[in-house]
Design a protein around this motif. Sequence first.
Motif, PDB file in Angstrom:
ATOM      1  N   GLY A  88       0.849  -1.219   0.041  1.00 45.64           N
ATOM      2  CA  GLY A  88      -0.084   0.121  -0.038  1.00 45.64           C
ATOM      3  C   GLY A  88       0.787   1.196   0.036  1.00 45.64           C
ATOM      4  O   GLY A  88       0.432   2.253  -0.674  1.00 45.64           O
ATOM      5  N   GLU A  89       1.962   1.348   0.929  1.00 43.64           N
ATOM      6  CA  GLU A  89       2.762   2.369   1.015  1.00 43.64           C
ATOM      7  C   GLU A  89       3.499   2.665  -0.522  1.00 43.64           C
ATOM      8  O   GLU A  89       3.750   3.679  -1.105  1.00 43.64           O
ATOM      9  CB  GLU A  89       3.879   2.323   2.030  1.00 43.64           C
ATOM     10  N   TRP A  90       3.953   1.683  -1.207  1.00 47.39           N
ATOM     11  CA  TRP A  90       4.739   1.646  -2.528  1.00 47.39           C
ATOM     12  C   TRP A  90       3.578   2.239  -3.364  1.00 47.39           C
ATOM     13  O   TRP A  90       3.944   2.817  -4.275  1.00 47.39           O
ATOM     14  CB  TRP A  90       5.320   0.262  -2.751  1.00 47.39           C
ATOM     15  N   THR A  91       2.523   1.646  -3.286  1.00 50.27           N
ATOM     16  CA  THR A  91       1.450   1.757  -4.468  1.00 50.27           C
ATOM     17  C   THR A  91       1.133   3.262  -4.335  1.00 50.27           C
ATOM     18  O   THR A  91       1.106   4.327  -5.544  1.00 50.27           O
ATOM     19  CB  THR A  91       0.034   1.180  -4.281  1.00 50.27           C
ATOM     20  N   ALA A  92       1.063   3.730  -3.231  1.00 57.46           N
ATOM     21  CA  ALA A  92       0.636   5.276  -2.971  1.00 57.46           C
ATOM     22  C   ALA A  92       1.730   6.360  -3.533  1.00 57.46           C
ATOM     23  O   ALA A  92       1.536   7.547  -4.209  1.00 57.46           O
ATOM     24  CB  ALA A  92       0.200   5.689  -1.618  1.00 57.46           C
ATOM     25  N   ALA A 150      10.422   6.741  -5.086  1.00 54.83           N
ATOM     26  CA  ALA A 150       9.472   6.516  -6.054  1.00 54.83           C
ATOM     27  C   ALA A 150       9.697   7.410  -7.069  1.00 54.83           C
ATOM     28  O   ALA A 150       9.694   7.203  -8.228  1.00 54.83           O
ATOM     29  CB  ALA A 150       8.114   6.946  -5.570  1.00 54.83           C
ATOM     30  N   ALA A 151      10.516   8.612  -6.881  1.00 53.13           N
ATOM     31  CA  ALA A 151      11.060   9.548  -7.866  1.00 53.13           C
ATOM     32  C   ALA A 151      11.942   9.028  -8.874  1.00 53.13           C
ATOM     33  O   ALA A 151      11.866   9.074 -10.108  1.00 53.13           O
ATOM     34  CB  ALA A 151      11.338  10.615  -7.324  1.00 53.13           C
ATOM     35  N   GLN A 152      12.989   8.109  -8.342  1.00 48.42           N
ATOM     36  CA  GLN A 152      13.981   7.466  -9.141  1.00 48.42           C
ATOM     37  C   GLN A 152      13.139   6.351  -9.970  1.00 48.42           C
ATOM     38  O   GLN A 152      13.714   6.089 -11.147  1.00 48.42           O
ATOM     39  CB  GLN A 152      15.065   6.811  -8.223  1.00 48.42           C
ATOM     40  N   ILE A 153      12.236   5.875  -9.099  1.00 52.89           N
ATOM     41  CA  ILE A 153      11.706   4.858 -10.199  1.00 52.89           C
ATOM     42  C   ILE A 153      10.812   5.197 -11.307  1.00 52.89           C
ATOM     43  O   ILE A 153      10.871   4.824 -12.484  1.00 52.89           O
ATOM     44  CB  ILE A 153      10.510   3.875  -9.320  1.00 52.89           C
ATOM     45  N   ALA A 154      10.251   6.400 -11.116  1.00 52.13           N
ATOM     46  CA  ALA A 154       9.521   6.879 -11.928  1.00 52.13           C
ATOM     47  C   ALA A 154      10.432   7.482 -13.094  1.00 52.13           C
ATOM     48  O   ALA A 154      10.084   7.178 -14.417  1.00 52.13           O
ATOM     49  CB  ALA A 154       8.453   8.262 -11.451  1.00 52.13           C
ATOM     50  N   GLU A 155      11.557   8.046 -12.751  1.00 48.45           N
ATOM     51  CA  GLU A 155      12.501   8.618 -13.725  1.00 48.45           C
ATOM     52  C   GLU A 155      13.105   7.571 -14.683  1.00 48.45           C
ATOM     53  O   GLU A 155      13.061   7.686 -15.907  1.00 48.45           O
ATOM     54  CB  GLU A 155      13.483   9.203 -13.158  1.00 48.45           C
ATOM     55  N   ASN A 156      13.042   6.260 -14.116  1.00 43.87           N
ATOM     56  CA  ASN A 156      13.797   5.038 -14.969  1.00 43.87           C
ATOM     57  C   ASN A 156      12.505   4.563 -15.805  1.00 43.87           C
ATOM     58  O   ASN A 156      13.155   3.960 -16.987  1.00 43.87           O
ATOM     59  CB  ASN A 156      14.305   4.093 -13.841  1.00 43.87           C
ATOM     60  N   ILE A 157      11.406   4.610 -15.455  1.00 43.27           N
ATOM     61  CA  ILE A 157      10.456   4.109 -16.392  1.00 43.27           C
ATOM     62  C   ILE A 157      10.273   5.004 -17.462  1.00 43.27           C
ATOM     63  O   ILE A 157      10.119   4.536 -18.657  1.00 43.27           O
ATOM     64  CB  ILE A 157       8.823   4.122 -15.549  1.00 43.27           C
ATOM     65  N   ARG A 158      10.223   6.394 -17.306  1.00 44.05           N
ATOM     66  CA  ARG A 158      10.258   7.381 -18.191  1.00 44.05           C
ATOM     67  C   ARG A 158      11.359   7.382 -19.239  1.00 44.05           C
ATOM     68  O   ARG A 158      11.357   7.404 -20.403  1.00 44.05           O
ATOM     69  CB  ARG A 158      10.306   8.748 -17.590  1.00 44.05           C
ATOM     70  N   ARG A 159      12.483   6.918 -18.788  1.00 46.51           N
ATOM     71  CA  ARG A 159      13.920   6.912 -19.559  1.00 46.51           C
ATOM     72  C   ARG A 159      13.756   5.594 -20.379  1.00 46.51           C
ATOM     73  O   ARG A 159      14.266   5.486 -21.561  1.00 46.51           O
ATOM     74  CB  ARG A 159      15.091   6.866 -18.747  1.00 46.51           C
ATOM     75  N   VAL A 160      13.175   4.401 -20.032  1.00 44.05           N
ATOM     76  CA  VAL A 160      13.116   3.462 -20.671  1.00 44.05           C
ATOM     77  C   VAL A 160      11.926   3.675 -21.926  1.00 44.05           C
ATOM     78  O   VAL A 160      12.134   3.084 -22.827  1.00 44.05           O
ATOM     79  CB  VAL A 160      12.381   2.205 -19.879  1.00 44.05           C
ATOM     80  N   LYS A 161      10.742   4.317 -21.592  1.00 43.42           N
ATOM     81  CA  LYS A 161      10.131   4.647 -22.728  1.00 43.42           C
ATOM     82  C   LYS A 161      10.524   5.440 -23.800  1.00 43.42           C
ATOM     83  O   LYS A 161      10.253   5.644 -24.859  1.00 43.42           O
ATOM     84  CB  LYS A 161       8.595   5.223 -22.122  1.00 43.42           C
ATOM     85  N   ALA A 162      11.476   6.384 -23.333  1.00 43.91           N
ATOM     86  CA  ALA A 162      12.196   7.200 -24.260  1.00 43.91           C
ATOM     87  C   ALA A 162      13.412   6.740 -24.948  1.00 43.91           C
ATOM     88  O   ALA A 162      14.131   7.277 -25.820  1.00 43.91           O
ATOM     89  CB  ALA A 162      12.588   8.621 -23.515  1.00 43.91           C
ATOM     90  N   GLY A 163      13.689   5.379 -24.623  1.00 46.15           N
ATOM     91  CA  GLY A 163      14.886   5.000 -25.009  1.00 46.15           C
ATOM     92  C   GLY A 163      16.327   5.273 -24.859  1.00 46.15           C
ATOM     93  O   GLY A 163      17.358   5.294 -25.370  1.00 46.15           O
ATOM     94  N   GLU A 164      16.451   5.924 -23.444  1.00 44.51           N
ATOM     95  CA  GLU A 164      17.513   6.411 -22.613  1.00 44.51           C
ATOM     96  C   GLU A 164      17.861   5.453 -21.700  1.00 44.51           C
ATOM     97  O   GLU A 164      17.250   4.789 -21.418  1.00 44.51           O
ATOM     98  CB  GLU A 164      17.377   7.923 -22.121  1.00 44.51           C
ATOM     99  N   ALA A 165      19.296   5.977 -21.490  1.00 44.11           N
ATOM    100  CA  ALA A 165      19.968   4.752 -20.621  1.00 44.11           C
ATOM    101  C   ALA A 165      19.238   5.021 -19.144  1.00 44.11           C
ATOM    102  O   ALA A 165      19.003   6.123 -18.593  1.00 44.11           O
ATOM    103  CB  ALA A 165      21.450   5.127 -20.350  1.00 44.11           C
ATOM    104  N   VAL A 166      19.297   3.791 -18.373  1.00 43.90           N
ATOM    105  CA  VAL A 166      18.568   4.075 -16.934  1.00 43.90           C
ATOM    106  C   VAL A 166      19.781   4.259 -15.979  1.00 43.90           C
ATOM    107  O   VAL A 166      20.916   4.272 -16.174  1.00 43.90           O
ATOM    108  CB  VAL A 166      17.858   2.815 -16.695  1.00 43.90           C
ATOM    109  N   LEU A 167      19.250   4.975 -14.725  1.00 44.22           N
ATOM    110  CA  LEU A 167      20.027   5.364 -13.966  1.00 44.22           C
ATOM    111  C   LEU A 167      20.380   3.851 -12.880  1.00 44.22           C
ATOM    112  O   LEU A 167      19.358   3.355 -12.643  1.00 44.22           O
ATOM    113  CB  LEU A 167      19.425   6.333 -12.929  1.00 44.22           C
TER     114      LEU A 167
END
Length: 317
Positions: free
Chosen positions: A17-21, A291-308
């Motif tokens: 629940g904490e992670w989902t939120a 969560a911010a780092q996770i969101a950034e890596n999801i964005r990077r994958v979708k954009a075809g960029e290298a993940v952190l």
Amino acid sequence: MSVGGALVFYSAFDAPGEWTAALKAAMPGLDVRVARVPDGAVEGDPAQVETALVWKPPHGFFSAFPNLSLVINLGAGVDALVARDDLPDVPVTRLSDPHMAQMMASFVLFAVLRHARDIPAFEKAQRERRWHYLHPRVAGEIRVGVLGLGELGAAAALEIARHGFDVRGWSRSPKTLPGIACASGIKALPGFLAAADILVVMLPLTPQTRGLLDAERLALLPEGAAFINVARGPVVDEAALIGALRAGRIGAATLDVFEVEPLPAESPLWGMENVLVTPHLASVAIPASAAAQIAENIRRVKAGEAVLNRVDPGRGY
């Protein structure tokens, strides 16, 4: 942020629940699906899952998701993940969160201070109703060796040094940290161990570090040295450590990790007066800040960029 695929979450130890939120706050619209423990079953179309945020999922878990494009380890240590034979050929990342580093540094500082100020001896004296004076030592006279200078190890070393201790660090490859005497390479390890009044183990578990601290290397520590392990249990030969503690070669230990976890009830470590046992909690992943780092890596994958913070399975970290 536009979100396409779903994220599947699996952990038997973390509150979903904490992670989902936290994930939905960082990435509105993200479809978070919590996998059932322990079998890993997930509701909905598995083809929609593109990201897996996991801690020790069951074998074969990843094969259920044909469009998986990113695996995120729910913590900094990835040894349990990269050792699997069912890891998909997609980017694998670990969490790198300043709050995790701060939590680890504070725990290590607590453990170092506990040994530096002889607290175990005073605890024993209290149990015996005995007034026992030991003259305090100056921090600068106490040599603290930090074995492993990765992100968490470096943060801990710098925090200890900030309190005036004589801090030395060792790593496999050369590192430079302000105020820390850094050594590197296996040839430098014996000298490093011989100069550690308090040893803090912070190495990742890899094929190269498994069993690194065997009886021979533990014997290199100064007589009566204190031993702190917040890394992984199998880095140390636990039987050899127990023997050194019983003989007084190692004076005391703070152990947060073990060869087998949970630590079996029959382990002699539970009953040793010179050992503090804690249940692998020196540092944990914090949903709100990770969560911010996770969101950034999801964005990077979708954009075809290298993940952190990408993990190299071949190196083990």
